[in-house]
Design a protein around this motif. Structure first.
Motif, mmCIF file in Angstrom:
data_model
loop_
_atom_site.group_PDB
_atom_site.id
_atom_site.type_symbol
_atom_site.label_atom_id
_atom_site.label_comp_id
_atom_site.label_asym_id
_atom_site.label_seq_id
_atom_site.Cartn_x
_atom_site.Cartn_y
_atom_site.Cartn_z
ATOM 1 N N GLY A 162 0.839 -1.215 0.139
ATOM 2 C CA GLY A 162 -0.107 0.051 -0.018
ATOM 3 C C GLY A 162 0.889 1.139 -0.045
ATOM 4 O O GLY A 162 2.229 1.268 -0.070
ATOM 5 N N TYR A 163 0.057 2.450 -0.012
ATOM 6 C CA TYR A 163 0.822 3.782 0.081
ATOM 7 C C TYR A 163 -0.216 4.696 1.004
ATOM 8 O O TYR A 163 -1.181 4.440 1.316
ATOM 9 C CB TYR A 163 1.113 4.011 -1.170
ATOM 10 N N VAL A 164 0.487 5.614 1.270
ATOM 11 C CA VAL A 164 -0.303 6.707 1.791
ATOM 12 C C VAL A 164 0.128 8.132 1.250
ATOM 13 O O VAL A 164 0.784 8.310 0.471
ATOM 14 C CB VAL A 164 0.466 6.972 3.482
ATOM 15 N N MET A 165 -1.151 8.924 1.210
ATOM 16 C CA MET A 165 -1.090 10.113 0.426
ATOM 17 C C MET A 165 -1.462 11.224 1.427
ATOM 18 O O MET A 165 -2.400 11.208 2.254
ATOM 19 C CB MET A 165 -2.143 10.069 -0.584
ATOM 20 N N ASN A 166 -0.759 12.438 1.235
ATOM 21 C CA ASN A 166 -0.759 13.551 2.248
ATOM 22 C C ASN A 166 -1.939 14.602 1.473
ATOM 23 O O ASN A 166 -2.377 14.211 0.275
ATOM 24 C CB ASN A 166 0.658 14.307 2.444
ATOM 25 N N ARG B 135 -4.226 9.861 4.254
ATOM 26 C CA ARG B 135 -5.077 8.799 3.619
ATOM 27 C C ARG B 135 -4.152 7.654 3.228
ATOM 28 O O ARG B 135 -3.315 7.786 2.561
ATOM 29 C CB ARG B 135 -5.735 9.493 2.374
ATOM 30 N N PHE B 136 -4.817 6.489 3.558
ATOM 31 C CA PHE B 136 -3.975 5.219 3.472
ATOM 32 C C PHE B 136 -5.016 4.309 2.412
ATOM 33 O O PHE B 136 -6.026 4.229 2.570
ATOM 34 C CB PHE B 136 -4.291 4.586 4.880
ATOM 35 N N PHE B 137 -4.054 3.723 1.788
ATOM 36 C CA PHE B 137 -4.572 2.837 0.464
ATOM 37 C C PHE B 137 -3.840 1.523 0.666
ATOM 38 O O PHE B 137 -2.592 1.330 0.311
ATOM 39 C CB PHE B 137 -4.421 3.434 -0.963
ATOM 40 N N ILE B 138 -4.691 0.624 1.160
ATOM 41 C CA ILE B 138 -4.128 -0.806 1.403
ATOM 42 C C ILE B 138 -4.521 -1.887 0.500
ATOM 43 O O ILE B 138 -5.717 -1.835 0.494
ATOM 44 C CB ILE B 138 -4.120 -1.118 2.846
ATOM 45 N N THR B 139 -3.672 -2.734 -0.105
ATOM 46 C CA THR B 139 -4.197 -3.812 -1.023
ATOM 47 C C THR B 139 -3.887 -4.967 -0.083
ATOM 48 O O THR B 139 -2.654 -5.232 0.397
ATOM 49 C CB THR B 139 -3.497 -3.824 -2.190
ATOM 50 N N ILE B 140 -4.889 -5.860 0.015
ATOM 51 C CA ILE B 140 -4.774 -7.273 0.738
ATOM 52 C C ILE B 140 -5.039 -8.378 -0.260
ATOM 53 O O ILE B 140 -5.788 -8.452 -0.807
ATOM 54 C CB ILE B 140 -5.553 -7.154 2.155
ATOM 55 N N LYS B 141 -3.886 -9.335 -0.227
ATOM 56 C CA LYS B 141 -4.152 -10.532 -1.252
ATOM 57 C C LYS B 141 -4.036 -11.919 -0.558
ATOM 58 O O LYS B 141 -3.238 -11.759 0.341
ATOM 59 C CB LYS B 141 -3.385 -10.309 -2.374
#
Length: 145
Positions: A84-88, A122-128
């Motif tokens: 994932g990534y985080v965005m400011n 803002r957090f954007f996490i991908t779980i597989k």
């Protein structure tokens, strides 16, 4: 086993000292119940930070994620692939580097990211896992301690 539970429970409850005074949050994503918590790293005790290879800083956030099988209550946390990534607020992105922690039946993922004082990330996490993929998205305001 008791020490493992205490350690995991402590990490999840670190959020009690966060700015919105709430413990970890959870979301149902498909067949998973995803527990997550983001908090200022200064809330970690120095010995706990050292144990997990985490840094402590007034402008460093720690993210903790655990994935449970929502269709089988009481089943231990699951091992997954997580990225994932985080965005400011300026839409600048930072990739999150997750470390998997396995302690007995407990499995959780830790990452850290920098922030500026009074900044909402803002957090954007991908779980597989296998052919199942889910997205966890949330935001959190941080301030320097």
């Amino acid at each position: 086993m008791k020490q493992i539970f205490i350690t995991v429970f402590t990490i999840f409850l670190i959020g009690l000292g966060s700015n919105d005074l709430q413990a970890e949050q959870s979301k149902r994503l498909g067949a998973w119940e995803v527990h997550y918590n983001a908090f200022n790293s200064t809330l970690l005790r120095p010995e706990m930070a050292a144990q997990y290879g985490l840094s402590r800083s007034a402008t460093l956030a720690t993210l903790n994620i655990s994935v449970l099988d929502a269709t089988a209550p009481g089943k231990p946390a699951q091992q997954v692939e997580i990225s994932g990534y985080v965005m400011n607020p300026l839409s600048q992105q930072q990739t999150l580097d997750f470390n998997e922690v396995i302690e007995g039946e407990a499995v959780y993922y830790l990452a850290q990211t920098r922030f500026s004082n009074l900044e909402t990330l803002r957090f954007f996490i991908t779980i597989k896992q296998g052919d199942q993929t889910q997205e966890l998205r949330f935001h959190k305001e941080f301030w320097a301690n």
